[in-house]
Design an enzyme around this catalytic site. Structure first.
Site, short mmCIF file in Angstrom:
data_model
loop_
_atom_site.label_atom_id
_atom_site.label_comp_id
_atom_site.label_asym_id
_atom_site.label_seq_id
_atom_site.Cartn_x
_atom_site.Cartn_y
_atom_site.Cartn_z
N LYS A 112 0.83 -1.21 0.00
CA LYS A 112 0.00 0.00 0.00
C LYS A 112 0.86 1.26 0.00
CE LYS A 112 -4.35 -1.43 2.17
NZ LYS A 112 -5.27 -1.17 3.28
N LYS A 195 -5.72 -10.61 -6.16
CA LYS A 195 -6.77 -10.83 -5.17
C LYS A 195 -7.99 -9.97 -5.49
CE LYS A 195 -6.38 -8.68 -1.18
NZ LYS A 195 -6.10 -8.23 0.19
N LYS A 198 -11.91 -4.86 -2.37
CA LYS A 198 -12.83 -3.72 -2.35
C LYS A 198 -12.17 -2.49 -2.96
CE LYS A 198 -14.60 -4.79 2.28
NZ LYS A 198 -13.43 -4.80 3.16
P1 TYM Z 1 -10.61 -6.76 5.01
O1 TYM Z 1 -11.68 -5.77 5.36
O2 TYM Z 1 -9.64 -6.40 3.95
O3 TYM Z 1 -11.25 -8.14 4.61
C1 TYM Z 1 -12.20 -8.78 5.46
C2 TYM Z 1 -12.00 -10.30 5.40
O4 TYM Z 1 -12.16 -10.78 4.05
C3 TYM Z 1 -11.02 -11.54 3.67
N1 TYM Z 1 -10.78 -11.31 2.25
C4 TYM Z 1 -10.62 -12.30 1.34
N2 TYM Z 1 -10.63 -13.63 1.46
C5 TYM Z 1 -10.45 -14.37 0.34
N3 TYM Z 1 -10.26 -13.81 -0.89
C6 TYM Z 1 -10.24 -12.47 -1.07
N4 TYM Z 1 -10.09 -11.93 -2.26
C7 TYM Z 1 -10.44 -11.65 0.09
N5 TYM Z 1 -10.47 -10.31 0.30
C8 TYM Z 1 -10.69 -10.13 1.61
C9 TYM Z 1 -9.88 -10.99 4.53
O5 TYM Z 1 -8.84 -11.93 4.65
C10 TYM Z 1 -10.59 -10.73 5.83
O6 TYM Z 1 -10.70 -11.92 6.59
N6 TYM Z 1 -7.26 -6.21 8.67
C11 TYM Z 1 -8.54 -6.82 8.34
C12 TYM Z 1 -9.67 -6.42 9.25
C13 TYM Z 1 -9.41 -6.64 10.70
C14 TYM Z 1 -9.40 -7.87 11.40
C15 TYM Z 1 -9.15 -7.55 12.75
C16 TYM Z 1 -9.58 -9.20 10.99
C17 TYM Z 1 -9.17 -5.67 11.63
N7 TYM Z 1 -9.02 -6.20 12.86
C18 TYM Z 1 -9.07 -8.56 13.73
C19 TYM Z 1 -9.49 -10.20 11.98
C20 TYM Z 1 -9.23 -9.87 13.33
C21 TYM Z 1 -8.91 -6.41 6.93
O7 TYM Z 1 -8.51 -5.40 6.43
O8 TYM Z 1 -9.83 -7.19 6.33
#
Ligand code: TYM
Length: 332
Positions: A112, A195, A198
């Protein structure tokens, strides 16, 4: 019941197919056997610029989609991260035991910040994984169900928990990531080696949970494939078809082999039509329920407030223990 923690950023109006398959599907299954905490991580979202009005709306929409997809807000604790101040408090403490180099090695940060340039990159983005560690450790979570892209962040969380415990005495539960092998990574339909995200530059290959069924069908019919014409799994040689097979298998609970067999001798068109129906059938009721919930934002806000109370109770107890261990003078 064992504790579970996970969250998603409210960084778009709708969740995408990768969020659903990589995370939500697991959450739904695990909530019955765990004391589960699911947050909408608005504090993480502001590590890149957000429009204030839109952020508020996206936060509600994300929460509504959790519920619509099957998270039960009276059994699991579904809340908004900024409603519980302990997240920021513990993140600060953990910042002080995180190495600068350790944080700089996080691949999501490297990607990023390389895209944005150093001057445009905030200190918040750098500290992002530390805030995530605070989320997890506040609730004594044993497991963290996420997609593959969060693996390194959960590893850091484990390291920080162990470091704090060895420096200040046993305080935090050392959590474990739970990543499903088959569905850990959903790829962009237009560029099936990156990947699905969003924040993708083009949305042509991103399937949104709240898209109209006709839009979803079109995106799937237009997915990039290859010229070989055989529906078979080969991640390196046939990334497009392999991605579609993964999606098909994850949403139906079927094996990839049985789907290959079903489409043996049939063309990509038939296969895509079949997949489009699977996705539309899965998402249509979720979409309907989410829109219904969003038509009564006051009720949604009440649900979130109740759940934030429950989250605060757990988080504040952990915070008090941590403050005590590090030697902060207790306010008389
Ligand atoms: P975020 O918001 O990017 O994504 C949310 C969840 O979706 C999964 N994910 C995917 N899985 C498979 N294929 C994809 N293309 C894909 N895109 C997204 C992510 O792995 C995630 O599980 N840092 C985290 C949010 C967070 C969090 C936490 C998660 C903040 N605190 C504590 C677990 C525990 C994030 O940005 O997810």
């Amino acid at each position: 019941l064992p504790r579970l923690y996970s969250g998603m950023q409210p960084s778009a109006d709708s969740l995408q197919l990768g969020n659903y398959i990589g995370a939500l599907l697991q959450w739904k299954d695990l909530q019955a056997s765990h004391d589960a905490f699911f947050s909408v991580v608005d504090m993480h979202a502001i590590t890149v610029a957000q429009d204030p009005h839109e952020l508020r709306e996206k936060t509600r929409r994300t929460a509504a989609q959790y519920i619509a997809a099957g998270i039960d807000p009276s059994a699991s604790t579904l809340y908004v991260q900024s409603h519980v101040p302990a997240h920021a408090e513990l993140a600060w403490v953990l910042n002080t035991i995180t190495g600068f180099g350790e944080a700089a090695r996080m691949t999501q940060f490297k990607d990023k910040s390389a895209k944005q340039g150093t001057e445009a990159t905030s200190v918040g983005l750098f500290a992002y994984p530390v805030l995530m560690a605070a989320d997890i450790l506040l609730y004594d979570a044993e497991i963290v169900p996420v997609g593959d892209d969060q693996r390194q962040h959960v590893e850091l969380t484990r390291d920080l928990a162990e470091r704090f415990n060895s420096r200040f005495g046993d305080t935090f539960v050392v959590p474990q990531a739970m990543i499903l092998k088959e569905s850990a990574r959903v790829y962009d339909l237009q560029s099936p080696t990156s990947k699905m995200s969003k924040s993708a530059e083009s949305h042509a290959g991103v399937v949104w949970l709240l898209d109209e069924p006709s839009v979803t069908r079109k995106k799937i019919m237009r997915a990039v494939t290859d010229t070989d014409g055989v529906v078979s799994f080969d991640r390196d040689g046939k990334p497009g078809i392999s991605n579609l097979l993964t999606i098909y298998a994850s949403l139906t609970g079927r094996s990839i082999e049985s789907i290959e067999l079903e489409y043996d001798g049939k063309g990509y068109g038939d296969f895509k039509k079949g997949l489009a129906e699977v996705v539309v059938e899965t998402f249509a009721p979720v979409r309907e329920r989410a829109l219904e919930l969003l038509s009564d934002p006051a009720e949604l806000d009440r649900i979130l407030a109740r759940n934030a109370d429950r989250a605060s109770e757990v988080a504040e107890a952990t915070m008090e223990k941590a403050y005590d261990r590090i030697g902060f003078l207790r306010r008389a």
